[in-house]
Design a protein around this motif. Structure first.
Motif, short mmCIF file in Angstrom:
data_model
loop_
_atom_site.label_atom_id
_atom_site.label_comp_id
_atom_site.label_asym_id
_atom_site.label_seq_id
_atom_site.Cartn_x
_atom_site.Cartn_y
_atom_site.Cartn_z
N ARG A 1 32.37 75.47 43.38
CA ARG A 1 30.99 75.87 43.93
C ARG A 1 30.47 77.07 43.21
NH1 ARG A 1 28.15 77.61 49.27
NH2 ARG A 1 26.27 77.29 48.59
N SER A 2 31.32 78.17 42.78
CA SER A 2 31.19 79.19 42.24
C SER A 2 30.77 78.95 40.80
CB SER A 2 32.18 80.32 42.50
OG SER A 2 32.36 80.81 43.65
N ALA A 3 31.48 78.24 40.17
CA ALA A 3 31.31 77.61 38.68
C ALA A 3 30.15 77.08 38.51
CB ALA A 3 32.37 76.99 38.21
N VAL A 4 29.66 76.17 39.53
CA VAL A 4 28.60 75.43 39.60
C VAL A 4 27.49 76.50 39.55
CG1 VAL A 4 27.06 73.74 40.94
CG2 VAL A 4 29.54 73.20 40.32
N ALA B 1 16.63 66.88 40.35
CA ALA B 1 17.81 66.58 40.88
C ALA B 1 18.98 65.78 39.97
CB ALA B 1 17.57 65.69 42.05
N LYS B 2 18.30 64.94 39.27
CA LYS B 2 19.34 64.32 38.29
C LYS B 2 20.11 65.19 37.20
CE LYS B 2 19.97 60.17 35.75
NZ LYS B 2 21.47 60.30 35.58
N ARG B 3 19.08 66.25 36.56
CA ARG B 3 19.85 67.04 35.81
C ARG B 3 20.57 68.03 36.42
NH1 ARG B 3 14.30 67.85 34.34
NH2 ARG B 3 14.46 69.82 35.56
N PHE C 1 19.66 78.43 45.18
CA PHE C 1 20.70 78.05 46.17
C PHE C 1 21.70 77.43 45.44
CE2 PHE C 1 22.54 75.58 49.53
CZ PHE C 1 22.98 76.56 50.30
N THR C 2 22.92 77.53 45.54
CA THR C 2 24.11 76.73 44.99
C THR C 2 24.39 75.62 46.01
OG1 THR C 2 25.17 78.35 43.68
CG2 THR C 2 26.14 76.57 43.80
N PRO C 3 24.32 74.31 45.49
CA PRO C 3 24.46 73.33 46.59
C PRO C 3 25.90 73.42 47.12
CG PRO C 3 23.79 72.40 44.35
CD PRO C 3 23.99 73.68 44.01
N THR C 4 26.08 72.86 48.34
CA THR C 4 27.56 72.71 49.00
C THR C 4 27.85 71.53 48.33
OG1 THR C 4 26.83 71.70 50.69
CG2 THR C 4 26.81 74.14 50.90
N LEU C 5 29.59 71.51 47.81
CA LEU C 5 30.16 70.36 47.52
C LEU C 5 30.76 69.57 48.40
CD1 LEU C 5 31.23 72.12 44.17
CD2 LEU C 5 29.11 70.90 44.43
N ASP D 1 16.40 68.09 48.12
CA ASP D 1 16.07 69.52 48.37
C ASP D 1 17.08 70.44 47.53
OD1 ASP D 1 18.33 69.16 49.92
OD2 ASP D 1 17.68 70.06 51.86
N LEU D 2 18.24 69.76 46.87
CA LEU D 2 18.98 70.23 46.11
C LEU D 2 20.05 71.38 46.91
CD1 LEU D 2 16.61 71.50 43.15
CD2 LEU D 2 17.90 69.45 43.38
N ARG D 3 20.12 70.93 48.06
CA ARG D 3 21.01 71.75 48.89
C ARG D 3 22.58 71.25 49.05
NH1 ARG D 3 19.41 76.72 51.34
NH2 ARG D 3 16.99 76.56 50.85
N GLU D 4 22.72 69.92 48.99
CA GLU D 4 23.95 69.32 49.04
C GLU D 4 24.47 68.36 47.79
OE1 GLU D 4 24.33 67.41 52.71
OE2 GLU D 4 23.36 69.16 53.86
N ALA D 5 25.55 68.28 47.20
CA ALA D 5 25.82 67.58 46.01
C ALA D 5 27.06 66.93 46.67
CB ALA D 5 26.19 68.30 45.09
N THR D 6 27.08 65.58 46.38
CA THR D 6 28.42 64.77 46.88
C THR D 6 28.91 64.33 45.37
OG1 THR D 6 27.12 63.92 48.67
CG2 THR D 6 29.08 62.51 47.77
N VAL D 7 30.28 64.65 45.30
CA VAL D 7 31.01 64.59 43.96
C VAL D 7 31.92 63.22 44.29
CG1 VAL D 7 32.37 65.44 42.34
CG2 VAL D 7 30.78 66.96 43.41
N PHE D 8 31.87 62.24 43.35
CA PHE D 8 32.81 61.19 43.64
C PHE D 8 33.86 61.40 42.68
CE2 PHE D 8 28.73 59.70 45.41
CZ PHE D 8 29.20 59.05 46.32
N TYR D 9 35.08 61.12 42.93
CA TYR D 9 36.19 61.12 42.04
C TYR D 9 37.12 60.15 42.28
CZ TYR D 9 38.97 62.71 46.06
OH TYR D 9 39.44 62.78 47.37
N THR D 10 37.92 59.79 41.11
CA THR D 10 39.01 58.76 41.45
C THR D 10 40.28 59.37 41.10
OG1 THR D 10 38.57 58.06 39.35
CG2 THR D 10 37.60 56.84 40.92
N VAL D 11 41.24 58.86 41.54
CA VAL D 11 42.70 59.37 41.34
C VAL D 11 43.68 58.20 41.22
CG1 VAL D 11 44.61 60.72 42.33
CG2 VAL D 11 42.42 61.27 43.20
N TYR D 12 44.27 58.22 39.86
CA TYR D 12 44.98 57.07 39.44
C TYR D 12 46.53 57.54 40.00
CZ TYR D 12 41.09 55.72 36.88
OH TYR D 12 39.78 55.31 36.55
N GLY D 13 46.97 56.73 41.02
CA GLY D 13 48.27 56.83 41.51
C GLY D 13 48.37 56.28 42.79
N ASP D 14 49.20 56.66 43.55
CA ASP D 14 49.57 55.84 44.80
C ASP D 14 48.52 56.76 45.97
OD1 ASP D 14 50.91 58.11 44.83
OD2 ASP D 14 52.87 57.41 45.47
#
Length: 157
Positions: A77-80, A7-9, A88-92, A45-58
């Motif tokens: 998701r296609s690229a992943v 899962a970490k990989r 099964f490609t995880p949902t993002l 279960d490698l089905r869902e992935a949570t992607v954390f992001y930051t945006v610099y701005g207002d």
């Protein structure tokens, strides 16, 4: 259920693929160089992935980036899926990371503590001790103990 190492990989791979795709592959102006992927977590279960992001701005730029990420979710998701090679490609799911806000709060608290320390340092610059300069008892020397014993003996008589 997959092991934690797998899962970490997969999470690391998703983070790299999404970051590269955002940088080079997606032409959405809302997702310019201002979006940074900070962390990715995958369920056991490698089905869902949570992607954390930051945006610099207002706040307006943050909302635009969130909308841009939602619209690019399928392409990402296609690229992943192409890079991961899993059954099964995880949902993002994209979540705005609170890291910059937390860091700003900590910096504000540290600035307040520095100002308070400077104020205490100014007040204590010319201050003196409330009692004696050396408030601790010192052991009596032999001469003083002999004198004290004689006065105690005289008082007993």
């Amino acid at each position: 259920m997959a092991d934690n190492a797998r899962a970490k990989r997969l999470a690391d791979l998703i983070r790299e693929v999404v970051a590269q795709k955002l940088q080079r592959g997606i032409k959405d102006p809302r997702l310019g160089s201002q979006v940074t992927i900070t962390d990715t977590r995958v369920t056991g279960d490698l089905r869902e992935a949570t992607v954390f992001y930051t945006v610099y701005g207002d706040d307006e730029e943050r909302a635009a980036a969130a909308a841009g990420l939602e619209s690019a979710k399928g392409v990402l998701r296609s690229a992943v899926g192409a890079a991961a090679g899993v059954k099964f490609t995880p949902t993002l799911t994209f979540v705005a990371d609170a890291l910059p806000d937390t860091a700003k709060t900590i910096e504000d608290l540290l600035d307040k503590a520095r100002a308070s320390d400077a104020k205490v340092r100014e007040v204590s610059a010319g201050a003196q001790f409330a009692g004696d300069a050396d408030p601790y008892r010192k052991p009596e020397s032999d001469d003083e103990s002999d004198t004290a014993a004689k006065t105690d003996g005289d008082a007993a008589e």
